[in-house]
Design an enzyme around this catalytic site. Sequence first.
Site, PDB file in Angstrom:
ATOM      1  N   ASP A  99       0.803  -1.199  -0.050  1.00 44.57           N
ATOM      2  CA  ASP A  99      -0.063   0.009   0.173  1.00 44.57           C
ATOM      3  C   ASP A  99       0.843   1.240   0.036  1.00 44.57           C
ATOM      4  OD1 ASP A  99      -2.223  -1.615   0.824  1.00 44.57           O
ATOM      5  OD2 ASP A  99      -1.779  -1.812   2.441  1.00 44.57           O
ATOM      6  N   ASP A 106      -1.526  -2.446  -4.492  1.00 48.74           N
ATOM      7  CA  ASP A 106      -2.532  -3.227  -3.466  1.00 48.74           C
ATOM      8  C   ASP A 106      -3.588  -2.015  -3.031  1.00 48.74           C
ATOM      9  OD1 ASP A 106      -4.145  -4.652  -1.782  1.00 48.74           O
ATOM     10  OD2 ASP A 106      -2.572  -4.931  -0.090  1.00 48.74           O
ATOM     11  N   ASP A 156      -4.631   1.709   3.567  1.00 46.04           N
ATOM     12  CA  ASP A 156      -5.483   0.583   4.236  1.00 46.04           C
ATOM     13  C   ASP A 156      -5.026   0.842   5.702  1.00 46.04           C
ATOM     14  OD1 ASP A 156      -6.175  -0.428   1.907  1.00 46.04           O
ATOM     15  OD2 ASP A 156      -4.931  -2.309   2.038  1.00 46.04           O
ATOM     16  N   ARG A 185     -13.633   0.392  -2.769  1.00 48.11           N
ATOM     17  CA  ARG A 185     -13.232   0.644  -1.456  1.00 48.11           C
ATOM     18  C   ARG A 185     -13.021   2.218  -1.345  1.00 48.11           C
ATOM     19  NH1 ARG A 185      -9.144  -4.341  -0.424  1.00 48.11           N
ATOM     20  NH2 ARG A 185     -10.453  -6.300  -0.973  1.00 48.11           N
TER      21      ARG A 185
END
Length: 427
Positions: A207, A246, A250, A302
């Site tokens: 990330d 990714d 996050d 997301r």
Amino acid sequence: MRLRQIAVATAVLGVLCVPAHAEARDISRDTLPADDGWASEGTGTTGGSAADDAHVYTVTDRAGLARALDGGSDTPKIIKVAGTVDANTDDDGHHLDCADYATDGYTLKKYLAAYDPRTWGSAKPSGEQEDARQASASRQAERVTLSVGSNTTIVGLGDAVLKGTNLQVRNANNVIVRNLDLRDAYDCFPVWQPNTGGLGDWKTSYDNIWLTGATHVWIDHVTASDKGHPDAKEPTYFARNYLRHDGLLDITNGSDLVTVSWSRFQDHDKAMLIGNSDSATGDRGKLRVTLHHNQFESVVQRAPRVRFGQVHVYDNRYVVTGDDYRYSLGVSTESGIYAENNAFHTPGHVEVADLVKSWNGSALHQTGTLFNSYPVDLLAIYDAYNSGSERDLTADVGWTPTLHGTIDSAEAADREVARGAGAGRIP
């Protein structure tokens, strides 16, 4: 015209102009204002503002950044990033590409031949080429993964860029990250997972920012993207896109008390995951996050997807593009999303009901939503559209936000976010 007026006027063009006679404001000792989201709870978030002069650094390369971070130490520190810092470099500053990390005989060609589902089947990859992939991936991780410790502020000077960097705030408290262009956390060695999603899929490791077990974190005026290597231009292997990235940000593994403000998340598939597992019941009572005045542009999904957490999503701007769009708000296990005054811009093939997706989630509070400039009730439309196929969502999320500033109308926030969100736009 005052400096702030000039900055706002020119931000529409993506440039922050400062008159030659003016000095840029030093933001390095700024702290999170009171009542500015969950990160202001209790002791608030002050980052490295208490650092002494010996622990204030200006860094221009990966080696300097790594030294300043000091292995993730908790010593109060302020790190100012100048220019472009490329994490894929050796200690002498020479750029490293994927071939430089490959070891033990790993090649993508051999890996694909070894684990082709038509001959390998659906078992998890193992053996010589998977071992070589793991060894190669470890070599890259040693360069690109940088740990951020407690009591740290990282700020960009001017148009500062962190390229290829996987910033990890792991089990740390009291961290501020501001005014940075975070781009292209590129994984050279994705792993094939045969049993994911029915057809299998490629899984990547990095990330742009990963909060894991982190508390009291303020992320403000950052821009996060895949710029340089968009996944959309990657080839297809085993009938699946060969993903290299990714998440953009996050927030997982019991992270708590986080405010993300005035930032841009763009040109990416999976933007922001809050809570990583349905079985992580230890996350109950944590994952309290505020997202306000952010722009999500050309993001497939997301934005965010939430498990367990109490997440306040207000005054954000969503710009949906492309045919691969899936959803924006992901309602997952025991989540409590409180969405207020968000504005969505979509092409004609995207319906209002497409903005929300539920996996085992049962609650979504929403008010003041605009869809292509028209007021809509996301909850009512979602429930009507999915009647008979998924369980209805309720507006009772079990909590009401109290830590926030003035909440603007979606129309006003839409204009302000378009002008002011992202790196290089702090007034």
